[in-house]
Design an enzyme around this catalytic site. Structure first.
Site, PDB file in Angstrom:
ATOM      1  N   CYS B 135     -20.431 -17.062 -27.867  1.00 42.94           N
ATOM      2  CA  CYS B 135     -20.249 -16.483 -26.716  1.00 42.94           C
ATOM      3  C   CYS B 135     -20.417 -17.130 -25.185  1.00 42.94           C
ATOM      4  CB  CYS B 135     -20.875 -14.919 -26.799  1.00 42.94           C
ATOM      5  SG  CYS B 135     -20.638 -13.859 -25.277  1.00 42.94           S
ATOM      6  N   CYS B 138     -22.090 -14.861 -22.527  1.00 43.95           N
ATOM      7  CA  CYS B 138     -23.513 -14.330 -22.695  1.00 43.95           C
ATOM      8  C   CYS B 138     -24.410 -15.789 -22.574  1.00 43.95           C
ATOM      9  CB  CYS B 138     -23.783 -13.820 -24.056  1.00 43.95           C
ATOM     10  SG  CYS B 138     -22.262 -12.877 -24.760  1.00 43.95           S
ATOM     11  N   ASP B 139     -24.112 -16.523 -23.148  1.00 43.15           N
ATOM     12  CA  ASP B 139     -24.990 -17.722 -23.393  1.00 43.15           C
ATOM     13  C   ASP B 139     -24.868 -18.982 -22.386  1.00 43.15           C
ATOM     14  OD1 ASP B 139     -25.990 -16.063 -25.252  1.00 43.15           O
ATOM     15  OD2 ASP B 139     -24.879 -17.064 -26.818  1.00 43.15           O
TER      16      ASP B 139
END
Lengths: 108, 308
Positions: B135, B138-139
């Site tokens: 992701c 997200c990261d």
């Protein structure tokens, strides 16, 4: 902030988390993280149910970068369960309510 | 005939499930949607959607999910967080085994979607959340001024690699073929982005490091040569695997585990329909999932009217 959930930062982390009497669940999140927003309501629900047994805290990693870096966090949402200052469990990524309930019950 | 708890049980709360829920709620069916995690599914992790008609400037996956959720709530769709463990489709009234109880329904729409496929190499699980990610939204920001690898060559791999270039100083895009499969417009952007380096005809054979990801082992499929590259993160977008394990052999699946359905979205079992990424379909997009789902809800309504 929803009822039963506290916001922690670099200055309050030691007292609120590491030196807390109850176990603490810290939800590491950031405003740009979609899944973090999605897991938010689940955390709020848990605060309602388990609020007397476990302290539930949120930590904005953008404003407090030293905490995630200390715990080697490279992905969010990450939930870390602390007990007496130690990490007892860690969950990364989206998980369901039942998995979180299970983890909390194991710890408290 | 004995009566069932529900006219329709929708399994899965991604775009397909929410669309089916919208149509079913407006058709005044007695319907419940069961979602295991949180509403939204895979689209939640999509940074920006540019090919969804009606939004000329695009919108984020999270925003779209919020709007869809608002819309189904307006029509009072009943939504429950629970997990479907198995289905018993042996009778006209179908049994749905949940975590804590069994419910019954005349019809079911399976919209359980798919999950990112893993590479299946050493280090992948051990370093998940420590440099291995599925992701970018997200990261990605954790890799500011770092070097990351992205594995894959489809739309997701290319679009998310472009997103990563906002943070990383270099993105190695590792693909097993000598050309990309992604949309041409995405390919053009990737080729014009000087932060992206392509590693063609190559597969990842291992992810290494001490506490965090440090190196990738890459095998060149033409020469057979294996080499290591230094990286700080590894993003994996090599396709999807259908979420159909819980079904066992309840409905017919194709060789990859996707659900086989006819043009009415009916599976091999009467009264059981499917929609979205979990279906055996040539294209997996928001628009196709929603198209499937409206047909599935319409078919379910007709089936119920015929048997009642």
């Amino acid at each position: 902030m929803a009822e039963g959930i506290i916001e922690i930062d670099e200055s309050s982390f030691d007292t609120e988390v590491l030196k807390a009497e109850k176990p603490v669940l810290v939800d590491f999140w950031a405003p740009w993280c979609g899944p973090c927003k999605a897991i938010g309501p689940v955390i709020e629900e848990l605060a309602g149910v388990f609020g007397d047994k476990i302290k539930i805290a949120k930590c904005n990693i953008d404003n407090n970068p030293s905490i995630p870096s200390k715990y080697g966090i490279k992905a969010i949402p990450t939930l870390i369960f602390f007990k007496e200052g130690n990490v007892v469990d860690q969950i990364t990524g989206l998980v369901g309510k039942s998995k979180l309930e299970e983890t909390i019950k194991k710890i408290v | 005939m004995k009566s069932a708890d529900y006219d329709l049980v929708i399994i899965g709360g991604g775009p397909a499930g929410l669309t089916a829920g919208l149509y079913a709620a407006r058709a005044r069916l007695n319907v419940i949607l069961i979602e295991k995690l949180v509403l939204g599914g895979q689209i939640l992790v999509t940074d920006w959607i540019e090919n969804y008609p009606g939004f000329p400037n695009g919108l984020s996956g999270v925003d779209l999910v919020q709007k869809m959720t608002e819309q189904v709530k307006r029509f009072n769709l009943n939504i429950e967080t629970n997990e479907v463990l198995s289905l018993d489709l042996s009778e006209q009234i179908k049994k749905i085994q949940l975590n804590d109880r069994t419910i019954t329904a005349y019809t079911i729409i399976i919209a359980t979607g798919a999950s990112p496929k893993k590479l299946g190499v050493s280090g992948e699980d051990a370093f998940y959340g420590r440099g291995v990610s599925f992701c970018a939204t997200c990261d990605g920001p954790f890799f500011k001024d770092r070097i990351v690898a992205a594995v894959g060559g489809g739309d997701t791999a290319v679009q998310e690699s472009l997103f990563l270039t906002r943070f990383a100083k270099k993105v190695y895009l590792i693909h097993r073929r000598d050309q990309l499969r992604a949309d041409k417009i995405l390919q053009e952007r990737a080729f014009n982005n000087n932060k992206i380096d392509f590693i063609w005809n190559s597969v990842v054979t291992g992810i290494k490091g001490s506490n965090e990801v440090e190196k990738l082992s890459i095998k060149n499929l033409k020469s057979g040569k294996i080499s290591d590259i230094d990286i700080d993160g590894c993003f994996i977008w090599v396709g999807i695997t259908p979420n159909t394990k819980f079904l066992g052999d309840a409905v017919k699946l194709d060789e990859f585990g996707f659900i086989v359905a006819n043009s009415n979205m009916q599976t091999s079992v009467e009264g059981v329909f499917t929609a979205g990424d979990v279906r055996d379909t040539p294209l997996r997009q928001l628009t196709t999932a929603e198209g499937d789902a409206s047909i599935a809800a319409y078919s379910a309504e007709h089936y119920i009217n015929n048997i009642k």
